[in-house]
Design an enzyme around this catalytic site. Structure first.
Site, PDB file in Angstrom:
ATOM      1  CG  HIS A 124      -8.127  -3.846  -1.644  1.00 40.05           C
ATOM      2  ND1 HIS A 124      -8.687  -2.394  -2.561  1.00 40.05           N
ATOM      3  CD2 HIS A 124      -6.606  -2.565  -1.022  1.00 40.05           C
ATOM      4  CE1 HIS A 124      -8.427  -1.465  -2.248  1.00 40.05           C
ATOM      5  NE2 HIS A 124      -7.149  -2.370  -1.467  1.00 40.05           N
ATOM      6  CG  ASN A 182      -2.025   8.910   8.214  1.00 39.66           C
ATOM      7  OD1 ASN A 182      -2.844   8.443   9.012  1.00 39.66           O
ATOM      8  ND2 ASN A 182      -0.824  10.000   8.577  1.00 39.66           N
ATOM      9  NE  ARG A 190      -4.255   2.102   2.141  1.00 37.74           N
ATOM     10  CZ  ARG A 190      -4.142   3.011   2.936  1.00 37.74           C
ATOM     11  NH1 ARG A 190      -3.281   2.952   4.067  1.00 37.74           N
ATOM     12  NH2 ARG A 190      -5.495   3.202   2.648  1.00 37.74           N
ATOM     13  CG  HIS A 249      -0.742   5.472  -0.178  1.00 40.23           C
ATOM     14  ND1 HIS A 249      -1.356   6.300   1.386  1.00 40.23           N
ATOM     15  CD2 HIS A 249      -1.728   4.923  -0.571  1.00 40.23           C
ATOM     16  CE1 HIS A 249      -3.369   5.316   1.160  1.00 40.23           C
ATOM     17  NE2 HIS A 249      -2.923   4.892   0.175  1.00 40.23           N
TER      18      HIS A 249
END
Ligand code: HEM
Ligand SMILES: *[C@@H]1O[C@H](CO)[C@@H](O)[C@H](O)[C@H]1NC(C)=O
Ligand SMILES: *[C@@H]1O[C@H](CO)[C@@H](O)[C@H](O)[C@H]1NC(C)=O
Ligand SMILES: *[C@@H]1O[C@H](CO)[C@@H](O)[C@H](O)[C@H]1NC(C)=O
Ligand SMILES: *[C@@H]1O[C@H](CO)[C@@H](O)[C@H](O)[C@H]1NC(C)=O
Length: 327
Positions: free
Chosen positions: A197, A100, A68, A72
């Site tokens: 995911h 976050n 992840r 980001h």
């Protein structure tokens, strides 16, 4: 659960030797290797792998954290390591921005960087370390492995307010499409990368919009399977105060597999942004393809990760991933 990774020191050493041998074999035999560190830091990739493997032996959830974190990083200012910078006295950094929640495992990147600065100071950028670590996290969780195109540097700026450019969990298909197209990524990339995911966890706040919907007098989103919705409501009571409460993003959240897509088809996709992939015929077809074939998913995921990792980065090699170099 952690048994395959709870390797003894001996086994860890063997794996290290094997990965170095594999790296050497790849270099000698194959011009396809994109490893720009061949000459300057041949042990670079193996050192990152060791850092990720050691961390995962203690805590498998770092795999999801690293994957992840890379996403980001790439979606804000390109893959330039901006997500790794700490806030300073005058600048609040991305990692302290609103989306976050649950970014974690930064220490793994620090460990890899420390090892690399000892091996070959000033050569391997923090952005490359993160791309390699995300790849290793996937492979060590049972997913595909791919050759990372290294050579990207880091930038000098990280702004918390720019994290609003990341798509949020309630994003619609059109918003997701826009976020990906705006970065040169396709709707196919959207579906394949959402398969990330398959790893990790979401806090209640990320899916509360689906389990108590004001428009339905507080009932669950009817697109959720009733038993799944009931389980989520139990995990996340109204006015929940347990900060760690939430749900795995799929039923096998430590294993990189295609369960995510199969759950999505069964009304067991967790986030609205996951569900949104079923709302358009084209993305729904990719969901069906990846649900039916893990192999097709793995191939597409590796390809899309390379496309995402190619989003332009910076040109510096930091000594410490949390700070820009002084001077
Ligand atoms: C398509 C748009 C996306 C949205 C809206 C989205 C949103 C989210 C949200 C809300 C969470 C849960 C955060 C929490 O509650 O703690 C999450 C977790 C996660 N996301 Fe995404 N995501 C997207 C795409 C991606 C992509 C492209 C990747 C990587 C390639 C990714 C990897 C992950 C991982 C691995 C987790 C689990 C993190 C953990 O357990 O620490 N996501 N995402
Ligand atoms: C932060 O403030 C210090 C002192 O005022 C200044 O020297 C520095 O350039 C500032 N850094 C940034 C990134 O604005
Ligand atoms: C997320 O941001 C908050 C402030 O907005 C901060 O207190 C927290 O430490 C940040 N989390 C991480 C993992 O950096
Ligand atoms: C973020 O903040 C900086 C400086 O504080 C400002 O220059 C910039 O326009 C802001 N960006 C967004 C997307 O709000
Ligand atoms: C949750 O809190 C709100 C106000 O903060 C209150 O109106 C509501 O009754 C509470 N619900 C439950 C189930 O405790």
């Amino acid at each position: 659960m952690a048994a395959p990774l709870a390797a003894s020191a001996e086994a860890a050493l063997l794996l290290l030797v094997l990965s170095v041998l594999a790296a050497v074999a790849l270099r000698c035999g194959d011009a396809l290797s994109l490893d720009l560190y061949d000459e300057s830091c041949p042990e670079a990739e193996a050192a990152v792998t060791v850092a990720v493997r050691q961390a995962m032996a203690n805590d498998r959830t770092v795999a999801a954290g690293l994957l992840r974190m890379h996403f980001h990083d790439c979606f804000v200012r390109g893959c330039d390591g901006s997500v790794l910078l700490d806030s300073t006295a005058n600048v609040t950094a991305e990692k302290d921005g609103p989306p976050n929640v649950s970014l974690h495992a930064f220490y793994v990147i620090d460990n890899a960087k420390r090892a690399l600065e000892a091996l070959c100071p000033g050569v391997v950028s923090c952005a490359d370390i993160l791309a390699l670590a995300a790849r290793d996290a996937v492979a060590l969780s049972g997913g595909p492995w791919w050759v990372v195109a290294v050579g990207g540097g880091t930038g000098r700026l990280s702004l918390a307010n720019e994290t609003t450019a990341l798509p949020g969990p309630t994003a619609s298909f059109d918003q997701l499409k826009q976020a990906f197209h705006g970065r040169g990524l396709s709707t196919k990339d959207l579906v394949a990368l959402s398969g990330a995911h398959t790893l990790g966890f979401a806090h209640c706040s990320s899916f509360q919009n689906r389990i108590r919907v004001p428009a339905f007098q507080g009932a669950a989103d009817p697109s959720l399977s009733p038993s799944f919705a009931a389980a989520l409501r139990r995990a996340c009571p109204a006015n929940n105060t347990v900060r760690a409460a939430g749900s795995g993003l799929d039923a096998t959240s430590a294993a990189f597999d295609n369960t995510y897509y199969r759950m999505l088809q069964a009304g067991r996709g967790l986030l609205s942004s996951d569900e949104a992939l079923l709302t358009h015929p084209k993305t729904r077809a990719f969901v069906a393809l990846y649900a039916a074939s893990q192999e097709a998913f793995f191939r597409a995921f590796a390809k899309s990760m390379l496309r995402m990792a190619a989003l332009n980065g910076g040109d510096e090699v930091r000594a410490n991933c949390r700070r820009v170099n002084s001077s």
